[in-house]
Design an enzyme around this catalytic site. Structure first.
Site, short mmCIF file in Angstrom:
data_model
loop_
_atom_site.label_atom_id
_atom_site.label_comp_id
_atom_site.label_asym_id
_atom_site.label_seq_id
_atom_site.Cartn_x
_atom_site.Cartn_y
_atom_site.Cartn_z
N HIS A 18 0.86 -1.19 0.00
CA HIS A 18 0.00 0.00 0.00
C HIS A 18 0.89 1.24 0.00
CE1 HIS A 18 0.83 0.57 4.25
NE2 HIS A 18 0.32 -0.62 4.55
N HIS A 21 3.98 1.57 2.40
CA HIS A 21 5.22 0.92 1.95
C HIS A 21 5.84 1.72 0.80
CE1 HIS A 21 2.50 -2.67 3.00
NE2 HIS A 21 3.32 -2.53 4.02
N CYS A 126 2.47 -10.12 20.74
CA CYS A 126 1.57 -9.76 19.64
C CYS A 126 2.06 -10.45 18.38
CB CYS A 126 1.51 -8.25 19.40
SG CYS A 126 0.63 -7.86 17.86
N CYS A 129 2.83 -7.95 15.45
CA CYS A 129 4.12 -7.25 15.56
C CYS A 129 5.27 -8.25 15.58
CB CYS A 129 4.24 -6.46 16.85
SG CYS A 129 3.11 -5.11 17.04
N CYS A 144 -2.69 -5.10 21.89
CA CYS A 144 -1.42 -4.58 21.39
C CYS A 144 -1.57 -3.07 21.14
CB CYS A 144 -1.08 -5.32 20.10
SG CYS A 144 0.06 -4.41 19.05
N HIS A 147 -1.53 -2.66 17.09
CA HIS A 147 -2.61 -3.25 16.27
C HIS A 147 -3.96 -3.25 16.96
CE1 HIS A 147 1.03 -4.90 14.38
NE2 HIS A 147 0.32 -4.77 13.28
N LYS A 294 -5.99 6.06 10.48
CA LYS A 294 -4.88 5.14 10.26
C LYS A 294 -5.16 4.30 9.00
CE LYS A 294 -2.58 1.59 13.10
NZ LYS A 294 -2.04 0.88 12.00
N LYS A 297 -6.16 -2.31 6.48
CA LYS A 297 -6.81 -3.24 5.57
C LYS A 297 -8.20 -3.60 6.10
CE LYS A 297 -4.71 -7.17 5.25
NZ LYS A 297 -3.85 -8.36 4.94
O1 ME8 Z 1 7.70 -3.62 10.02
N1 ME8 Z 1 3.01 5.50 6.92
O2 ME8 Z 1 7.17 -4.56 7.99
P1 ME8 Z 1 5.86 -3.77 7.56
C1 ME8 Z 1 4.30 5.51 6.60
N2 ME8 Z 1 8.84 -6.50 8.38
N3 ME8 Z 1 5.01 4.40 6.35
C2 ME8 Z 1 4.39 3.21 6.43
C3 ME8 Z 1 3.03 3.12 6.75
C4 ME8 Z 1 2.33 4.35 7.00
N4 ME8 Z 1 1.05 4.36 7.30
N5 ME8 Z 1 2.70 1.82 6.75
C5 ME8 Z 1 3.80 1.12 6.43
C6 ME8 Z 1 7.88 -4.45 9.15
N6 ME8 Z 1 4.83 1.95 6.23
C7 ME8 Z 1 9.05 -5.40 9.24
C8 ME8 Z 1 10.31 -4.64 8.91
S1 ME8 Z 1 12.93 -4.50 8.53
C9 ME8 Z 1 14.29 -5.37 9.03
C10 ME8 Z 1 11.56 -5.44 9.02
C11 ME8 Z 1 6.19 1.54 5.83
O3 ME8 Z 1 5.35 -4.44 6.36
C12 ME8 Z 1 7.25 2.12 6.75
O4 ME8 Z 1 8.47 2.06 6.09
O5 ME8 Z 1 4.98 -3.60 8.71
C13 ME8 Z 1 7.24 1.14 7.88
O6 ME8 Z 1 8.39 1.20 8.70
C14 ME8 Z 1 7.15 -0.16 7.12
O7 ME8 Z 1 6.28 0.14 6.00
C15 ME8 Z 1 6.59 -1.31 7.94
O8 ME8 Z 1 6.42 -2.39 7.09
#
Ligand code: ME8
Length: 514
Positions: A18, A21, A126, A129, A144, A147, A294, A297
């Site tokens: 989304h 990311h 969680c 997380c 959590c 979440h 926020k 999904k």
């Molecule tokens: O945390 N606003 O993965 P994740 C801004 N797998 N950035 C956002 C966002 C939002 N609303 N939502 C997601 C993880 N992001 C772990 C990481 S790294 C060694 C492991 C972006 O899929 C932002 O970069 O939950 C956030 O830190 C990341 O997606 C979290 O991705």
């Protein structure tokens, strides 16, 4: 040649890509592209985080294997990055055999470091997380804090990493160096450090979908340890020393603010434990919300990058998300603000500047860029001074990862150039030239040269942000895009060759009508 190693988080495959990311990934892409222009040896990494209980559970619900499930989501991430013109040099998956091998090597080194011990884990967990919480961190009813879903009380025999031994070194790293930006995030971490660091468990007994712990295959490595290691396994830790040391330590790990504890405390401590250098910087941007809510999904409050790219074009998406909010702050997305800014900044300010300038070169000079014949006036200075200064001001902002600043600087030069057209009124000069005014003829040539030269500079400097439209803009100016290492030459004013024939093309950014 300097090197520049930049990473995004590896995204969980429990969600489809989304705009949250995409926000981080676009930012990383823009930085990578600027550094390539500057001649750096760039390695830009993104990828996916595929292990853990959560994925095991989702796959079981769908009656497919975890790997099959991961493959479908990974395909969507790859597709999203293609759609948004992301130029990553590598895509790492934690299910890659190469990653798994290297993780085992690292885990063995960690076990041998003397900083790992066996212990009993009890706590609130969680699964979303993949993290444990202290009771005081939970919301009422054991929810959590991230979440707002149920946490599970968990007791098991685990291996622990003695994070507490790194208290002083981490306090120094976070508090006394530029390791973490922006400032607000540093203060947050200093708060965590003041409370005293707790050891954390690096293995799980009940999870199967993960990397087995060397020497104790009943345990798998905690998914966060597995995930953080992507930053070194992708560049050859454990199997390609040369490439590994060419790029490590990372120049910047980009992410949003919710995962800085893992990146700024756990990660450097684990690296210190095995004697590897720590990353140079962690930059945590803010959180994106949509219409004040926020992104989620479950509630359907999502921003779909595919849909936006289809309707506005990928360049507009890239531009808008970096331009709208300060990189580091939280900000709210609304489609109406996107449409407004798209029309104002791109369709009007930049698009019109290009059209009217190229049209004037066609009308007044048969399509060939004139030579500047006049001396510089005060009006010229108003445009040329900020244009001269653009290179160093962009470099300063890029050094600080201040991406919104980069776009503000480019945008104000566009505004200055449009003002210059108004103030110099080339159409009046053309009239006077027709009546035999030699001075007006020289002025006209100078004004149009200056405008074209600034447009050339803008097209070049905008290209990392708008990698389709930037080169299209330059093509209309009769200029080929320039490759890696061209920054210093191209950012200099006056390098536009008089006589270059313009190629008027279509509308760069068509107006968006809702
Ligand atoms: O945390 N606003 O993965 P994740 C801004 N797998 N950035 C956002 C966002 C939002 N609303 N939502 C997601 C993880 N992001 C772990 C990481 S790294 C060694 C492991 C972006 O899929 C932002 O970069 O939950 C956030 O830190 C990341 O997606 C979290 O991705």
């Amino acid at each position: 040649m300097a090197k520049f190693y930049i990473t995004t988080p590896i995204y969980y495959v429990n969600d489809v890509p989304h705009m949250g990311h995409a926000y981080t990934t676009i930012a990383a892409d823009v930085l990578a592209r600027y550094h390539r222009l500057m001649g750096d040896d760039v390695f830009f990494l993104t990828g996916t985080d595929e292990h853990g209980q959560n994925i095991e559970r989702v796959a079981a619900e769908k009656k497919i294997t975890p790997k099959e499930y991961c493959d479908t989501v990974v395909a969507q991430f790859r597709d999203a990055w293609r759609t948004l013109d992301i130029s990553n040099d590598y895509f790492v998956r934690t299910t890659d055999e190469r990653h798994i091998q290297a993780v085992s090597k690292f885990a063995a080194a960690l076990l041998a470091s003397g900083d790992v011990y066996r212990g009993q884990y009890k706590g609130w967990y969680c699964p979303r997380c993949e993290a444990f919480f202290q009771p005081e961190e939970l919301l009422p009813e054991h929810l959590c804090p991230i979440h707002k879903r149920d946490c599970e009380w968990t007791e098991e025999e685990n291996y622990f990493f003695a994070l507490s031994r790194y208290q002083d070194r981490l306090a120094h790293l976070v508090g006394e160096t530029d390791f973490v930006l922006p400032e607000t995030r540093r203060n947050e971490l200093l708060g965590v450090l003041r409370q005293g660091l707790q050891d954390f468990s690096i293995s799980r007994e009940r999870v199967h979908w993960g990397v087995p712990l060397p020497g104790d295959p009943k345990q798998v490595l905690y998914v966060w340890v597995d995930a953080l290691l992507n930053y070194i396994t992708a560049i050859g830790y454990g199997d390609d020393e040369r490439t590994f040391y060419r790029y490590w330590p990372a120049d910047v790990h980009l992410m949003a603010k919710e995962i800085i504890r893992f990146h700024c405390l756990y990660w450097p401590a684990m690296l210190m434990a095995v004697g590897l250098p720590v990353p140079k910087r962690v930059f945590a941007h803010g959180w994106l919300t949509k219409d004040g809510q926020k992104l989620s999904k479950t509630t359907g409050n999502v921003i779909d990058p595919f849909d936006l790219a289809r309707r506005f074009g990928s360049d507009a998406v890239r531009y808008y998300f970096l331009r709208e909010g300060a990189f580091g702050a939280d900000w709210d997305y609304t489609e109406s603000a996107f449409a407004r800014r798209y029309n104002a900044d791109l369709a009007n300010d930049l698009g019109n500047l290009l059209n009217r300038t190229v049209q004037m070169v066609v009308r007044y000079f048969d399509g060939a860029v004139p030579a500047p014949l006049d001396e510089t006036t005060q009006a010229d200075g108003q445009l040329l001074k900020p244009a001269e200064a653009l290179r160093s001001s962009l470099e300063r902002s890029l050094e600080a990862d201040a991406l919104q600043e980069v776009l503000i600087q480019l945008g104000s030069l566009v505004v200055e150039a449009n003002k210059y057209v108004q103030v110099t009124a080339p159409w009046e000069l053309a009239k006077a030239r027709k009546n035999g005014d030699e001075g007006a003829a020289r002025r006209l040539a100078t004004v149009l040269y200056n405008l074209m030269d600034v447009l050339r500079l803008l097209g070049y400097a905008f290209s990392p942000v708008i990698p389709r439209k930037g080169p299209e803009l330059l093509a209309q100016l009769g200029i080929e895009p320039s490759g890696p290492g061209s920054w210093n030459d191209q950012m200099r004013l006056g390098s536009y060759l008089p006589g270059t024939v313009v190629q008027p093309g279509g509308v760069l950014f068509p107006k968006y009508e809702a």
